[in-house]
Design a protein around this motif. Structure first.
Motif, PDB file in Angstrom:
ATOM      1  N   UNK A 144      -3.837  -1.256 -12.676  1.00 51.65           N
ATOM      2  CA  UNK A 144      -5.043  -0.727 -12.036  1.00 51.65           C
ATOM      3  C   UNK A 144      -4.905  -1.035 -10.552  1.00 51.65           C
ATOM      4  N   UNK A 145      -4.558  -0.049  -9.777  1.00 45.98           N
ATOM      5  CA  UNK A 145      -4.276  -0.260  -8.360  1.00 45.98           C
ATOM      6  C   UNK A 145      -5.562  -0.481  -7.566  1.00 45.98           C
ATOM      7  N   UNK A 146      -5.495  -1.413  -6.608  1.00 42.97           N
ATOM      8  CA  UNK A 146      -6.625  -1.512  -5.680  1.00 42.97           C
ATOM      9  C   UNK A 146      -6.565  -0.370  -4.672  1.00 42.97           C
ATOM     10  N   UNK A 147      -5.385   0.196  -4.471  1.00 41.03           N
ATOM     11  CA  UNK A 147      -5.116   1.384  -3.655  1.00 41.03           C
ATOM     12  C   UNK A 147      -5.214   1.175  -2.155  1.00 41.03           C
ATOM     13  N   UNK A 148      -6.199   0.441  -1.696  1.00 43.57           N
ATOM     14  CA  UNK A 148      -6.341   0.235  -0.250  1.00 43.57           C
ATOM     15  C   UNK A 148      -7.131  -1.043  -0.003  1.00 43.57           C
ATOM     16  N   UNK A 149      -7.310  -1.384   1.238  1.00 43.07           N
ATOM     17  CA  UNK A 149      -8.059  -2.587   1.583  1.00 43.07           C
ATOM     18  C   UNK A 149      -9.538  -2.437   1.222  1.00 43.07           C
ATOM     19  N   UNK A 150     -10.170  -3.554   0.931  1.00 46.52           N
ATOM     20  CA  UNK A 150     -11.605  -3.517   0.645  1.00 46.52           C
ATOM     21  C   UNK A 150     -12.372  -2.899   1.810  1.00 46.52           C
ATOM     22  N   UNK A 151     -11.951  -3.179   3.041  1.00 40.47           N
ATOM     23  CA  UNK A 151     -12.656  -2.656   4.217  1.00 40.47           C
ATOM     24  C   UNK A 151     -12.490  -1.145   4.383  1.00 40.47           C
TER      25      UNK A 151
ATOM     26  N   UNK B  89      -5.463  -3.070   7.916  1.00 40.20           N
ATOM     27  CA  UNK B  89      -5.950  -2.807   6.562  1.00 40.20           C
ATOM     28  C   UNK B  89      -4.813  -2.789   5.548  1.00 40.20           C
ATOM     29  N   UNK B  90      -3.646  -2.311   5.962  1.00 38.28           N
ATOM     30  CA  UNK B  90      -2.488  -2.409   5.067  1.00 38.28           C
ATOM     31  C   UNK B  90      -2.179  -3.868   4.750  1.00 38.28           C
ATOM     32  N   UNK B  91      -2.185  -4.700   5.765  1.00 38.87           N
ATOM     33  CA  UNK B  91      -1.923  -6.125   5.557  1.00 38.87           C
ATOM     34  C   UNK B  91      -3.028  -6.738   4.697  1.00 38.87           C
ATOM     35  N   UNK B  92      -4.264  -6.364   4.950  1.00 41.21           N
ATOM     36  CA  UNK B  92      -5.386  -6.856   4.137  1.00 41.21           C
ATOM     37  C   UNK B  92      -5.153  -6.552   2.660  1.00 41.21           C
ATOM     38  N   UNK B  93      -4.688  -5.340   2.377  1.00 42.33           N
ATOM     39  CA  UNK B  93      -4.434  -4.959   0.990  1.00 42.33           C
ATOM     40  C   UNK B  93      -3.290  -5.768   0.392  1.00 42.33           C
ATOM     41  N   UNK B  94      -2.212  -5.968   1.143  1.00 36.66           N
ATOM     42  CA  UNK B  94      -1.080  -6.736   0.626  1.00 36.66           C
ATOM     43  C   UNK B  94      -1.464  -8.183   0.340  1.00 36.66           C
ATOM     44  N   UNK B  95      -2.219  -8.787   1.244  1.00 32.84           N
ATOM     45  CA  UNK B  95      -2.659 -10.163   1.022  1.00 32.84           C
ATOM     46  C   UNK B  95      -3.589 -10.229  -0.189  1.00 32.84           C
ATOM     47  N   UNK B  96      -4.432  -9.216  -0.360  1.00 28.22           N
ATOM     48  CA  UNK B  96      -5.325  -9.176  -1.521  1.00 28.22           C
ATOM     49  C   UNK B  96      -4.524  -9.093  -2.816  1.00 28.22           C
ATOM     50  N   UNK B  97      -3.448  -8.320  -2.815  1.00 27.95           N
ATOM     51  CA  UNK B  97      -2.614  -8.220  -4.012  1.00 27.95           C
ATOM     52  C   UNK B  97      -1.944  -9.553  -4.320  1.00 27.95           C
ATOM     53  N   UNK B  98      -1.516 -10.256  -3.279  1.00 29.54           N
ATOM     54  CA  UNK B  98      -0.956 -11.593  -3.490  1.00 29.54           C
ATOM     55  C   UNK B  98      -2.012 -12.523  -4.079  1.00 29.54           C
ATOM     56  N   UNK B  99      -3.201 -12.511  -3.514  1.00 28.10           N
ATOM     57  CA  UNK B  99      -4.269 -13.389  -3.993  1.00 28.10           C
ATOM     58  C   UNK B  99      -4.700 -13.024  -5.412  1.00 28.10           C
ATOM     59  N   UNK B 100      -4.597 -11.737  -5.738  1.00 34.33           N
ATOM     60  CA  UNK B 100      -4.981 -11.268  -7.074  1.00 34.33           C
ATOM     61  C   UNK B 100      -3.952 -11.658  -8.128  1.00 34.33           C
ATOM     62  N   UNK B 101      -2.748 -12.013  -7.687  1.00 33.32           N
ATOM     63  CA  UNK B 101      -1.699 -12.424  -8.618  1.00 33.32           C
ATOM     64  C   UNK B 101      -1.007 -11.266  -9.295  1.00 33.32           C
ATOM     65  N   UNK B 102      -0.940 -10.131  -8.616  1.00 34.75           N
ATOM     66  CA  UNK B 102      -0.279  -8.974  -9.212  1.00 34.75           C
ATOM     67  C   UNK B 102       1.202  -9.256  -9.419  1.00 34.75           C
ATOM     68  N   UNK B 103       1.678  -9.108 -10.665  1.00 33.73           N
ATOM     69  CA  UNK B 103       3.087  -9.328 -10.976  1.00 33.73           C
ATOM     70  C   UNK B 103       3.959  -8.159 -10.539  1.00 33.73           C
TER      71      UNK B 103
END
Length: 353
Positions: free
Chosen positions: A166-173, A215-229
Protein backbone atom coordinates in the motif's frame (compact mmCIF):
# COMPACT_ATOMS: atom_id res chain seq x y z
CA UNK A 1 36.96 10.24 -2.62
CA UNK A 2 33.81 12.20 -3.48
CA UNK A 3 31.32 13.66 -1.05
CA UNK A 4 28.99 10.80 -2.01
CA UNK A 5 31.69 8.27 -1.14
CA UNK A 6 31.97 9.97 2.23
CA UNK A 7 28.22 9.62 2.68
CA UNK A 8 28.36 5.95 1.65
CA UNK A 9 31.19 5.38 4.16
CA UNK A 10 29.12 6.94 6.92
CA UNK A 11 26.03 4.86 6.09
CA UNK A 12 28.06 1.65 5.76
CA UNK A 13 29.50 2.38 9.20
CA UNK A 14 25.99 2.43 10.65
CA UNK A 15 25.13 6.08 10.22
CA UNK A 16 21.79 7.40 9.01
CA UNK A 17 21.40 9.64 5.99
CA UNK A 18 19.77 12.91 7.00
CA UNK A 19 17.19 14.91 5.08
CA UNK A 20 19.93 17.31 4.06
CA UNK A 21 22.02 14.39 2.77
CA UNK A 22 19.11 13.24 0.65
CA UNK A 23 18.54 16.75 -0.68
CA UNK A 24 22.17 16.93 -1.72
CA UNK A 25 21.74 13.66 -3.61
CA UNK A 26 18.67 14.96 -5.44
CA UNK A 27 20.55 18.13 -6.36
CA UNK A 28 23.72 16.44 -7.64
CA UNK A 29 24.93 17.90 -10.93
CA UNK A 30 25.18 15.95 -14.15
CA UNK A 31 28.96 16.00 -13.72
CA UNK A 32 28.51 14.19 -10.39
CA UNK A 33 25.94 11.65 -11.59
CA UNK A 34 28.29 8.72 -12.19
CA UNK A 35 30.08 9.34 -8.90
CA UNK A 36 26.68 9.36 -7.16
CA UNK A 37 25.63 6.07 -8.75
CA UNK A 38 28.99 4.49 -7.88
CA UNK A 39 28.63 5.50 -4.23
CA UNK A 40 25.03 4.33 -3.97
CA UNK A 41 26.02 1.06 -5.66
CA UNK A 42 28.33 0.31 -2.74
CA UNK A 43 25.30 0.17 -0.44
CA UNK A 44 23.33 -1.90 -2.95
CA UNK A 45 26.17 -4.43 -3.28
CA UNK A 46 26.69 -4.59 0.47
CA UNK A 47 23.13 -5.66 1.14
CA UNK A 48 22.06 -7.42 -2.08
CA UNK A 49 25.21 -8.49 -3.89
CA UNK A 50 24.73 -8.95 -7.63
CA UNK A 51 21.12 -10.18 -7.41
CA UNK A 52 17.97 -8.62 -8.82
CA UNK A 53 14.61 -9.59 -7.38
CA UNK A 54 12.07 -10.04 -10.14
CA UNK A 55 8.41 -9.29 -9.39
CA UNK A 56 5.36 -9.91 -11.56
CA UNK A 57 2.02 -8.08 -11.41
CA UNK A 58 -1.35 -9.76 -11.85
CA UNK A 59 -4.14 -7.20 -12.16
CA UNK A 60 -7.09 -9.05 -10.64
CA UNK A 61 -9.62 -6.26 -11.24
CA UNK A 62 -8.93 -3.31 -13.54
CA UNK A 63 -10.50 0.13 -13.57
CA UNK A 64 -13.92 0.80 -12.06
CA UNK A 65 -12.40 2.46 -8.98
CA UNK A 66 -14.41 4.95 -6.88
CA UNK A 67 -11.32 6.77 -5.56
CA UNK A 68 -10.09 10.17 -6.77
CA UNK A 69 -6.31 9.78 -7.13
CA UNK A 70 -5.27 12.34 -9.74
CA UNK A 71 -2.36 10.27 -11.06
CA UNK A 72 -4.33 7.07 -11.65
CA UNK A 73 -5.79 5.84 -14.94
CA UNK A 74 -8.28 3.72 -12.95
CA UNK A 75 -9.68 6.61 -10.89
CA UNK A 76 -13.27 7.76 -10.66
CA UNK A 77 -14.10 9.70 -13.82
CA UNK A 78 -10.95 8.64 -15.69
CA UNK A 79 -11.27 8.93 -19.46
CA UNK A 80 -8.06 6.95 -20.00
CA UNK A 81 -8.35 4.23 -22.62
CA UNK A 82 -7.47 1.26 -20.42
CA UNK A 83 -8.70 -2.26 -19.90
CA UNK A 84 -11.67 -2.43 -17.53
CA UNK A 85 -12.87 -5.73 -16.10
CA UNK A 86 -14.17 -7.17 -12.86
CA UNK A 87 -12.52 -9.96 -10.86
CA UNK A 88 -10.53 -12.64 -12.66
CA UNK A 89 -11.46 -16.20 -11.87
CA UNK A 90 -9.07 -18.20 -9.73
CA UNK A 91 -7.91 -20.33 -12.66
CA UNK A 92 -7.02 -17.32 -14.80
CA UNK A 93 -5.29 -15.57 -11.89
CA UNK A 94 -3.12 -18.65 -11.29
CA UNK A 95 -2.43 -18.97 -15.02
CA UNK A 96 -1.28 -15.36 -15.24
CA UNK A 97 0.87 -15.68 -12.13
CA UNK A 98 2.44 -18.90 -13.43
CA UNK A 99 3.48 -17.10 -16.62
CA UNK A 100 5.40 -14.60 -14.52
CA UNK A 101 7.07 -17.36 -12.52
CA UNK A 102 8.15 -19.09 -15.70
CA UNK A 103 9.67 -15.79 -16.79
CA UNK A 104 11.89 -15.65 -13.72
CA UNK A 105 9.78 -13.88 -11.08
CA UNK A 106 9.96 -15.01 -7.47
CA UNK A 107 7.27 -12.65 -6.12
CA UNK A 108 3.75 -12.36 -7.49
CA UNK A 109 1.93 -9.11 -6.76
CA UNK A 110 -1.84 -9.68 -6.79
CA UNK A 111 -3.54 -6.30 -7.23
CA UNK A 112 -7.11 -5.08 -7.47
CA UNK A 113 -8.53 -1.63 -8.01
CA UNK A 114 -10.93 -0.09 -5.52
CA UNK A 115 -10.98 1.70 -2.18
CA UNK A 116 -10.53 -1.53 -0.28
CA UNK A 117 -11.72 -5.13 -0.26
CA UNK A 118 -14.92 -6.48 1.19
CA UNK A 119 -14.59 -9.58 3.33
CA UNK A 120 -15.91 -11.53 0.34
CA UNK A 121 -13.11 -10.07 -1.78
CA UNK A 122 -10.56 -11.14 0.81
CA UNK A 123 -11.93 -14.69 0.71
CA UNK A 124 -11.75 -14.62 -3.08
CA UNK A 125 -8.08 -13.60 -2.99
CA UNK A 126 -7.37 -16.13 -0.23
CA UNK A 127 -8.65 -18.86 -2.53
CA UNK A 128 -6.46 -17.63 -5.38
CA UNK A 129 -3.40 -17.59 -3.14
CA UNK A 130 -4.10 -21.10 -1.91
CA UNK A 131 -4.45 -22.37 -5.46
CA UNK A 132 -1.27 -20.62 -6.55
CA UNK A 133 0.77 -21.93 -3.64
CA UNK A 134 -0.49 -25.46 -4.17
CA UNK A 135 1.10 -25.35 -7.63
CA UNK A 136 4.11 -23.21 -6.69
CA UNK A 137 4.85 -23.76 -2.98
CA UNK A 138 7.90 -21.49 -2.92
CA UNK A 139 6.29 -18.45 -4.52
CA UNK A 140 6.21 -15.24 -2.51
CA UNK A 141 2.84 -13.46 -2.72
CA UNK A 142 2.23 -9.77 -2.15
CA UNK A 143 -1.38 -8.57 -2.09
CA UNK A 144 -2.43 -5.01 -2.95
CA UNK A 145 -6.15 -4.56 -2.42
CA UNK A 146 -6.49 -1.05 -1.01
CA UNK A 147 -7.43 0.10 2.48
CA UNK A 148 -7.83 -2.77 4.94
CA UNK A 149 -10.44 -3.20 7.65
CA UNK A 150 -10.18 -5.09 10.95
CA UNK A 151 -9.27 -8.74 10.54
CA UNK A 152 -8.57 -8.63 6.81
CA UNK A 153 -4.78 -8.54 7.05
CA UNK A 154 -4.89 -11.49 9.46
CA UNK A 155 -7.08 -13.47 7.03
CA UNK A 156 -4.68 -12.79 4.17
CA UNK A 157 -1.74 -13.88 6.30
CA UNK A 158 -3.52 -17.09 7.23
CA UNK A 159 -4.18 -17.77 3.54
CA UNK A 160 -0.46 -17.64 2.76
CA UNK A 161 0.03 -14.03 1.69
CA UNK A 162 3.57 -12.95 2.55
CA UNK A 163 3.51 -9.18 2.02
CA UNK A 164 1.04 -6.35 1.59
CA UNK A 165 1.57 -3.36 -0.68
CA UNK A 166 0.00 0.00 0.00
CA UNK A 167 2.01 2.94 -1.27
CA UNK A 168 2.01 6.26 0.53
CA UNK A 169 2.71 7.65 -2.99
CA UNK A 170 3.84 11.10 -1.89
CA UNK A 171 4.68 13.22 1.12
CA UNK A 172 2.00 13.93 3.69
CA UNK A 173 2.39 17.65 2.92
CA UNK A 174 1.56 16.99 -0.76
CA UNK A 175 -1.06 14.26 -0.36
CA UNK A 176 -4.19 16.41 -0.40
CA UNK A 177 -3.07 18.06 -3.65
CA UNK A 178 -3.32 14.75 -5.51
CA UNK A 179 -5.99 12.75 -3.63
CA UNK A 180 -9.34 13.92 -2.26
CA UNK A 181 -11.18 10.70 -1.36
CA UNK A 182 -8.96 9.37 1.44
CA UNK A 183 -6.30 10.72 3.75
CA UNK A 184 -2.58 10.13 4.13
CA UNK A 185 -3.35 8.69 7.57
CA UNK A 186 -5.66 6.12 5.94
CA UNK A 187 -2.72 4.84 3.92
CA UNK A 188 -0.35 4.73 6.88
CA UNK A 189 -2.97 2.91 8.96
CA UNK A 190 -3.27 0.19 6.34
CA UNK A 191 0.50 -0.35 6.22
CA UNK A 192 0.50 -0.63 10.02
CA UNK A 193 -2.39 -3.12 9.95
CA UNK A 194 -0.39 -5.29 7.57
CA UNK A 195 2.71 -5.12 9.77
CA UNK A 196 0.76 -5.99 12.90
CA UNK A 197 -0.68 -9.06 11.16
CA UNK A 198 2.81 -10.32 10.31
CA UNK A 199 2.77 -9.32 6.65
CA UNK A 200 5.93 -7.76 5.23
CA UNK A 201 5.12 -4.09 4.58
CA UNK A 202 5.61 -2.94 1.00
CA UNK A 203 5.12 0.78 0.48
CA UNK A 204 6.62 3.22 -1.96
CA UNK A 205 6.03 6.40 -3.90
CA UNK A 206 5.31 7.96 -7.28
CA UNK A 207 7.74 10.62 -8.47
CA UNK A 208 6.73 13.38 -10.85
CA UNK A 209 3.47 14.45 -9.18
CA UNK A 210 4.49 18.08 -8.83
CA UNK A 211 6.27 17.50 -5.54
CA UNK A 212 9.30 19.51 -4.46
CA UNK A 213 12.70 18.07 -3.61
CA UNK A 214 11.87 18.58 0.05
CA UNK A 215 8.62 16.63 -0.35
CA UNK A 216 10.40 13.77 -2.08
CA UNK A 217 12.79 13.57 0.85
CA UNK A 218 9.86 13.83 3.28
CA UNK A 219 8.29 10.80 1.62
CA UNK A 220 11.51 8.77 1.69
CA UNK A 221 12.09 9.50 5.37
CA UNK A 222 8.46 8.57 6.08
CA UNK A 223 8.96 5.23 4.34
CA UNK A 224 12.04 4.59 6.47
CA UNK A 225 10.13 5.49 9.63
CA UNK A 226 7.22 3.30 8.53
CA UNK A 227 9.56 0.32 8.25
CA UNK A 228 8.76 -0.51 4.66
CA UNK A 229 10.70 -3.65 3.67
CA UNK A 230 10.13 -3.12 -0.04
CA UNK A 231 9.96 0.31 -1.65
CA UNK A 232 8.57 0.51 -5.19
CA UNK A 233 9.67 3.74 -6.86
CA UNK A 234 7.19 4.59 -9.59
CA UNK A 235 7.58 7.37 -12.14
CA UNK A 236 4.38 9.11 -13.20
CA UNK A 237 2.88 7.89 -16.45
CA UNK A 238 0.63 10.85 -17.32
CA UNK A 239 -2.27 9.06 -19.01
CA UNK A 240 -4.53 11.16 -21.20
CA UNK A 241 -7.90 11.41 -19.51
CA UNK A 242 -6.48 11.97 -16.00
CA UNK A 243 -5.92 15.28 -14.15
CA UNK A 244 -2.15 14.92 -14.54
CA UNK A 245 -2.15 14.29 -18.28
CA UNK A 246 0.64 16.22 -19.98
CA UNK A 247 2.73 16.37 -16.77
CA UNK A 248 6.37 15.76 -17.72
CA UNK A 249 8.74 16.67 -14.90
CA UNK A 250 11.17 13.78 -15.02
CA UNK A 251 14.41 13.14 -16.89
CA UNK A 252 16.51 9.96 -16.81
CA UNK A 253 19.06 11.73 -14.60
CA UNK A 254 16.37 12.92 -12.21
CA UNK A 255 15.06 9.37 -11.90
CA UNK A 256 18.55 8.08 -11.11
CA UNK A 257 18.95 10.72 -8.39
CA UNK A 258 15.62 9.73 -6.85
CA UNK A 259 16.62 6.06 -6.77
CA UNK A 260 19.99 6.99 -5.26
CA UNK A 261 18.30 9.09 -2.58
CA UNK A 262 16.07 6.13 -1.75
CA UNK A 263 19.13 3.89 -1.46
CA UNK A 264 20.96 6.26 0.89
CA UNK A 265 17.91 6.82 3.10
CA UNK A 266 16.93 3.12 3.15
CA UNK A 267 20.24 1.34 2.43
CA UNK A 268 19.21 -2.19 3.37
CA UNK A 269 15.68 -2.16 1.93
CA UNK A 270 14.51 -3.53 -1.39
CA UNK A 271 14.40 -0.59 -3.79
CA UNK A 272 12.24 -1.55 -6.77
CA UNK A 273 12.23 0.25 -10.10
CA UNK A 274 8.52 0.18 -10.82
CA UNK A 275 6.01 1.74 -13.22
CA UNK A 276 7.28 4.25 -15.75
CA UNK A 277 10.90 3.09 -15.82
CA UNK A 278 10.92 2.45 -19.55
CA UNK A 279 9.33 5.84 -20.26
CA UNK A 280 11.51 7.92 -17.95
CA UNK A 281 14.81 6.11 -17.34
CA UNK A 282 15.02 5.02 -20.97
CA UNK A 283 18.65 4.20 -21.85
CA UNK A 284 19.70 4.56 -18.20
CA UNK A 285 17.69 1.57 -16.97
CA UNK A 286 20.84 -0.52 -16.71
CA UNK A 287 22.63 2.12 -14.68
CA UNK A 288 19.62 2.25 -12.36
CA UNK A 289 20.08 -1.43 -11.54
CA UNK A 290 23.39 -0.54 -9.90
CA UNK A 291 21.33 1.44 -7.36
CA UNK A 292 18.05 -0.48 -7.16
CA UNK A 293 17.91 -4.24 -6.63
CA UNK A 294 14.44 -5.11 -7.85
CA UNK A 295 12.12 -4.58 -10.80
CA UNK A 296 8.81 -5.67 -12.29
CA UNK A 297 8.95 -8.12 -15.18
CA UNK A 298 6.91 -7.28 -18.25
CA UNK A 299 3.69 -5.31 -17.95
CA UNK A 300 2.15 -3.13 -15.23
CA UNK A 301 -1.46 -2.61 -14.15
CA UNK A 302 -2.79 -0.60 -17.08
CA UNK A 303 0.32 -0.02 -19.20
CA UNK A 304 2.63 -2.30 -21.11
CA UNK A 305 6.27 -2.63 -20.15
CA UNK A 306 9.11 -3.66 -22.41
CA UNK A 307 9.33 -7.30 -23.45
CA UNK A 308 10.08 -9.67 -20.58
CA UNK A 309 13.03 -11.03 -22.58
CA UNK A 310 14.43 -7.49 -22.71
CA UNK A 311 14.10 -7.22 -18.92
CA UNK A 312 16.11 -10.41 -18.43
CA UNK A 313 18.67 -9.21 -20.96
CA UNK A 314 18.95 -5.93 -19.05
CA UNK A 315 19.76 -7.86 -15.88
CA UNK A 316 22.31 -10.11 -17.58
CA UNK A 317 24.05 -7.39 -19.58
CA UNK A 318 24.68 -5.34 -16.44
CA UNK A 319 26.37 -8.21 -14.61
CA UNK A 320 23.50 -9.22 -12.37
CA UNK A 321 21.64 -12.48 -11.76
CA UNK A 322 17.99 -13.07 -10.99
CA UNK A 323 17.45 -13.70 -7.28
CA UNK A 324 16.79 -17.39 -6.80
CA UNK A 325 18.24 -18.42 -10.14
CA UNK A 326 21.34 -20.59 -10.21
CA UNK A 327 22.97 -18.53 -12.95
CA UNK A 328 22.48 -15.52 -15.16
CA UNK A 329 19.51 -15.65 -17.59
CA UNK A 330 20.41 -17.58 -20.70
CA UNK A 331 21.23 -15.55 -23.78
CA UNK A 332 18.81 -15.75 -26.68
CA UNK A 333 20.11 -18.05 -29.41
CA UNK A 334 20.00 -15.32 -32.04
CA UNK A 335 21.23 -12.45 -29.85
CA UNK A 336 24.42 -12.05 -31.88
CA UNK A 337 22.92 -12.37 -35.35
CA UNK A 338 23.63 -9.01 -37.03
CA UNK A 339 20.76 -7.16 -38.63
CA UNK A 340 21.82 -6.68 -42.23
CA UNK A 341 21.41 -3.19 -43.67
CA UNK A 342 18.80 -2.93 -46.40
CA UNK A 343 18.27 0.86 -46.35
CA UNK A 344 20.16 4.07 -46.98
CA UNK A 345 23.20 4.29 -49.28
CA UNK A 346 23.02 1.98 -52.26
CA UNK A 347 19.30 1.32 -51.89
CA UNK A 348 16.01 3.04 -52.69
CA UNK A 349 14.93 2.87 -49.05
CA UNK A 350 15.22 6.00 -46.86
CA UNK A 351 18.20 6.12 -44.50
CA UNK A 352 17.86 5.37 -40.80
CA UNK A 353 18.39 8.98 -39.73
Amino acid sequence: MTRFDDLADAVLAGGVATADDALNVLRATDDDLLALVTAAARLRRKHFGNTVKVNYLVNLKSGLCPEDCHYCSQRLGSQADILKYTWLGADEAVEQASAGLRGGASRICMVSSGRGPTDRDVERVAGMVGALKSEHPDVEVCACLGLLKDGQAERLRAAGVDAYNHNINTAESHHDDIVTSHTYADRVNTVNRAKEAGLSPCSGLIAGLGESDEQLVEALVALRDLGSDSIPVNFLMPFDGTPLEGTWELTPGRCLRILAAARFVCPDKEIRIAGGREMHLRSLQGLALHVANSLFLGDYLTSEGQAAEADLELIRDNGFVVLGAESAPAEAADSHDPSKRRRGAGTDVPANA
